[in-house]
Design an enzyme around this catalytic site. Structure first.
Site, short mmCIF file in Angstrom:
data_model
loop_
_atom_site.label_atom_id
_atom_site.label_comp_id
_atom_site.label_asym_id
_atom_site.label_seq_id
_atom_site.Cartn_x
_atom_site.Cartn_y
_atom_site.Cartn_z
CG ASP A 1 -5.04 5.50 6.70
OD1 ASP A 1 -4.48 4.57 7.31
OD2 ASP A 1 -4.45 6.52 6.31
CG HIS B 1 -5.92 12.61 2.65
ND1 HIS B 1 -4.55 12.47 2.75
CD2 HIS B 1 -6.43 12.05 3.76
CE1 HIS B 1 -4.26 11.80 3.86
NE2 HIS B 1 -5.39 11.55 4.49
CD GLN C 1 -6.25 8.00 3.43
OE1 GLN C 1 -5.32 7.44 2.85
NE2 GLN C 1 -6.26 8.18 4.74
CG HIS D 1 -1.00 6.35 14.87
ND1 HIS D 1 -0.20 7.44 15.15
CD2 HIS D 1 -1.42 6.51 13.60
CE1 HIS D 1 -0.16 8.21 14.08
NE2 HIS D 1 -0.90 7.68 13.13
NE ARG E 1 0.18 13.00 14.39
CZ ARG E 1 0.00 12.33 13.25
NH1 ARG E 1 -1.05 12.57 12.51
NH2 ARG E 1 0.88 11.43 12.85
CD GLU F 1 2.42 12.14 10.22
OE1 GLU F 1 2.79 10.95 10.18
OE2 GLU F 1 1.66 12.64 9.36
CG ASP G 1 -2.36 13.12 8.95
OD1 ASP G 1 -1.56 12.35 9.49
OD2 ASP G 1 -3.00 12.84 7.92
C1 GLC Z 1 -0.23 10.12 8.75
C2 GLC Z 1 -0.79 9.21 9.81
C3 GLC Z 1 -1.02 7.84 9.23
C4 GLC Z 1 -1.95 7.95 8.05
C5 GLC Z 1 -1.47 9.01 7.04
C6 GLC Z 1 -2.52 9.35 6.05
O1 GLC Z 1 1.02 9.71 8.32
O2 GLC Z 1 0.06 9.17 10.92
O3 GLC Z 1 -1.53 6.96 10.19
O4 GLC Z 1 -2.03 6.71 7.41
O5 GLC Z 1 -1.13 10.21 7.68
O6 GLC Z 1 -3.48 10.24 6.56
#
Ligand code: GLC
Length: 614
Positions: free
Chosen positions: A119, A162, A230, A371, A260, A304, A262
């Site tokens: 991913d 994860h 994941q 991204h 960050r 995020e 995530d």
């Molecule tokens: C966040 C990332 C994304 C990813 C997801 C799972 O949203 O920005 O790219 O697929 O996490 O880790």
């Protein structure tokens, strides 16, 4: 643990937070004092191992905790491999990054992650090891040290929700070790997973439907909110929080300044809920903030939270008990692209008004592209009031931005197009969405000029909103979509690769050319950066308000700070527009340096004006 031996600095910071930290920890983990002692010892060890150069940075930032606010940080987000092959490549190209005016570098996930099941690096199999093709942890430290010498801060993802199914814990869980199964969500059959499915929405409804996966080796079902490879970590287990915090601090000790977090809204799960933004998530984030203030106070947490505004803002915490330092201005970003398609600024103006009334302590990360795809998380209540239907409107936006609408030159592609939910999202680079790619292909000079103007206007808007502007690598030279992912079997299912292409270094060279598209966009963005960094009115503490333009194509924003005032106008239509100035105190155009002669200003198609009060 002999606390007497703790150095003054650590113990001063620890004792400042001890009560609250212990309270939060014990509340979440049923007064497990053994686990808390281990946790505190781990914090001390991390602090002891922290290199002296980083402790120096901590001290300077601790003395000036507002260091990232104001109007000083300009970010860039990039994939290491797409930018320069590997970490050493990034290090040898820092001159270019500086040339872009950037002093905050976000490197996309670079820790070990299995090829084809990664991913984009968001499935980490070892939090202590860099992907071999990108380099080593030592290379990362060397890069962060060089960045620090140049005054550049480094941001890295901490993928905490994860692990990859190849992570050591997952392997041991799969082999049947209960202790490791307890770090994830394992179920003997589908009864409980089916109960979860009743209330938990899907993140990737098309590319990875469902929230659980059958693990044949363990003969059990495992929770996999994102992709099946994941595996969601169970933060109700203190061992998970302890070890993951340790992993985060290890990144900080390798010189990462900005973490960050995530997918942070997802980190606590509870049956019968949507498993998003639960109150325990906030306890965990608050603890992570405290941890950073104790061990590495120079570190910033960037959350995020790709959610609607009412869910995002709580992640700032309160002034007394802050959580994240920075959050993505995600609804503003999506509303900007809505406005590109509709040419009607009413929703965006309404969104800006919501942002303007927030406390100035809240610092947003402003961006046009990143991204990920653009999800259409707009304020549909407001759109209903304008007579729009949600599903039809999303369809219009996707049609327009994929170029399937009369007059549109956008070249986006759909992402996770789920016909059942009518909820497709959208991918594409800024330049391609703005029409630069199509206009070039058509060799239509006038359309190209307008598309470039739109691209620059959107960047100007990003710089006009208070906070930290972050460019997506490649946007500085108007990089177009990369269609090569269609032919790559490991990527073709995921249209986000459309805007994850390699930086074209031949085009980078063209930034010096006066007539090239690359040169025009690069120089304009640089000029925006210079004006922004110089003028106090762009400070994040400035007063901000909406200017009445009486024109649905033009949004106006006023900014005022310490005697400096700027009026900013953005024309989203492809025809010239005129707006009347609200007062006659005299304005200078910050772009041309010329005085405004009339009581109105003209704005070119897709253009903007930054006007400075005398
Ligand atoms: C966040 C990332 C994304 C990813 C997801 C799972 O949203 O920005 O790219 O697929 O996490 O880790």
């Amino acid at each position: 643990m002999d606390r007497m031996k703790w150095k003054d600095e650590f113990s001063r910071r620890f004792h400042r937070h001890e009560d609250e930290l212990k309270w939060l920890y014990c509340e979440l983990y049923g007064n497990d004092m053994g686990a808390f002692d281990y946790f505190s010892g781990m914090l001390y060890r991390s602090w002891s191992e922290r290199p002296e150069e980083l402790k120096e940075i901590d001290r300077a930032r601790e003395a000036f905790p507002e260091w990232y606010k104001g109007h000083t940080l300009i970010g860039m987000l990039m994939y290491v491999n797409a930018f320069a092959g590997n970490l050493d490549g990034v290090r040898s190209n820092l001159d270019y990054i500086e040339d872009c005016g950037v002093n905050y570098l976000h490197l996309m996930p670079l820790l070990e992650s299995p090829e084809g099941r990664s991913d984009g690096g968001y499935a980490v199999s070892d939090f202590r090891k860099v992907q071999p093709q990108l380099g080593t942890m030592e290379d990362l430290s060397r890069l962060t040290a060089e960045c620090h010498k140049r005054g550049i801060s480094v941001c890295l993802d901490f993928v905490m929700n994860h692990t990859s199914e190849d992570h050591e814990w997952a392997k041991r869980a799969r082999a049947g070790e209960k202790e490791y199964q307890d770090r994830y969500f394992f179920y003997d059959n589908w009864d409980i997973p089916n109960e979860f499915e009743k209330t938990v929405p899907q993140v990737f409804p098309v590319t990875a439907p469902g929230n659980f996966t059958w693990c044949d080796e363990a003969k059990k079902v495992v929770m996999t909110t994102f992709y099946p490879y994941q595996w969601d970590l169970n933060y109700a287990n203190p061992v998970v929080f302890n070890d993951m915090t340790d992993n985060m601090l290890n990144l900080c000790n390798n010189g990462v300044d900005i973490i960050r977090l995530d997918a942070v809204p997802y980190i606590w799960k509870e049956l019968g809920t949507n498993c998003r933004n639960l109150k325990q998530v906030h306890s965990l984030v608050r603890m992570m903030r405290i941890v950073c203030e104790i061990v590495c106070p120079g570190t910033l947490l960037l959350g995020e939270v790709v959610m609607e505004p009412s869910k995002v803002v709580p992640y700032f915490g309160t002034v007394d008990k802050p959580e994240c330092h920075l959050l993505y201005n995600v609804t503003t970003m999506a509303s900007i692209w809505h406005t590109v398609a509709t040419r009607d600024v009413r929703l965006l103006s309404h969104q800006m008004e919501q942002v303007f009334v927030l406390p100035k302590e809240y610092t947003f990360l402003n961006y046009l592209r990143c991204h990920d795809d653009i999800g259409w998380g707009l304020d549909y209540d407001f759109l209903h009031y304008l007579g729009q239907d949600e599903a039809m409107h999303k369809k219009f936006l996707n049609d327009y931005l994929t170029g399937n609408w009369y007059g549109s030159l956008s070249k986006g592609e759909l992402y996770n197009n789920d016909p059942r939910l009518k909820d497709a999202r959208l991918c594409g680079t800024t330049a391609s969405l703005c029409g630069i790619e199509a206009a070039r292909q058509m060799k239509d000079t006038k359309a190209l000029e307008t598309a470039i103007r739109l691209d620059v206007m959107l960047h100007a808007l990003m710089f006009t909103i208070s906070g930290v502007p972050v460019l997506y690598s490649g946007d500085e030279i108007a990089q177009e979509n990369d269609y090569s992912y269609h032919d790559n079997p490991l990527r073709c299912e995921d249209s986000r690769y459309l805007h994850r292409g390699d930086l074209n270094w031949d085009n980078v060279k063209k930034r010096k050319g006066h007539r090239t598209v690359e040169g025009k966009v690069f120089r304009s963005i640089k000029k925006l950066e210079e004006i922004w960094a110089k003028d106090l009115a762009f400070d994040s503490c400035a007063d901000t308000w909406l200017l009445k333009t009486s024109n649905n194509h033009v949004m106006g924003i006023g900014r005022y700070y310490k005697g400096e005032k700027v009026l900013a106008y953005f024309n989203f239509s492809d025809t010239s527009q005129q707006v009347w100035l609200t007062d006659s105190i005299g304005y200078r155009d910050m772009w041309t340096g010329k005085m405004v002669q009339n009581s109105y200003v003209d704005i070119e198609p897709c253009g903007f004006r930054w006007l400075k009060a005398k």
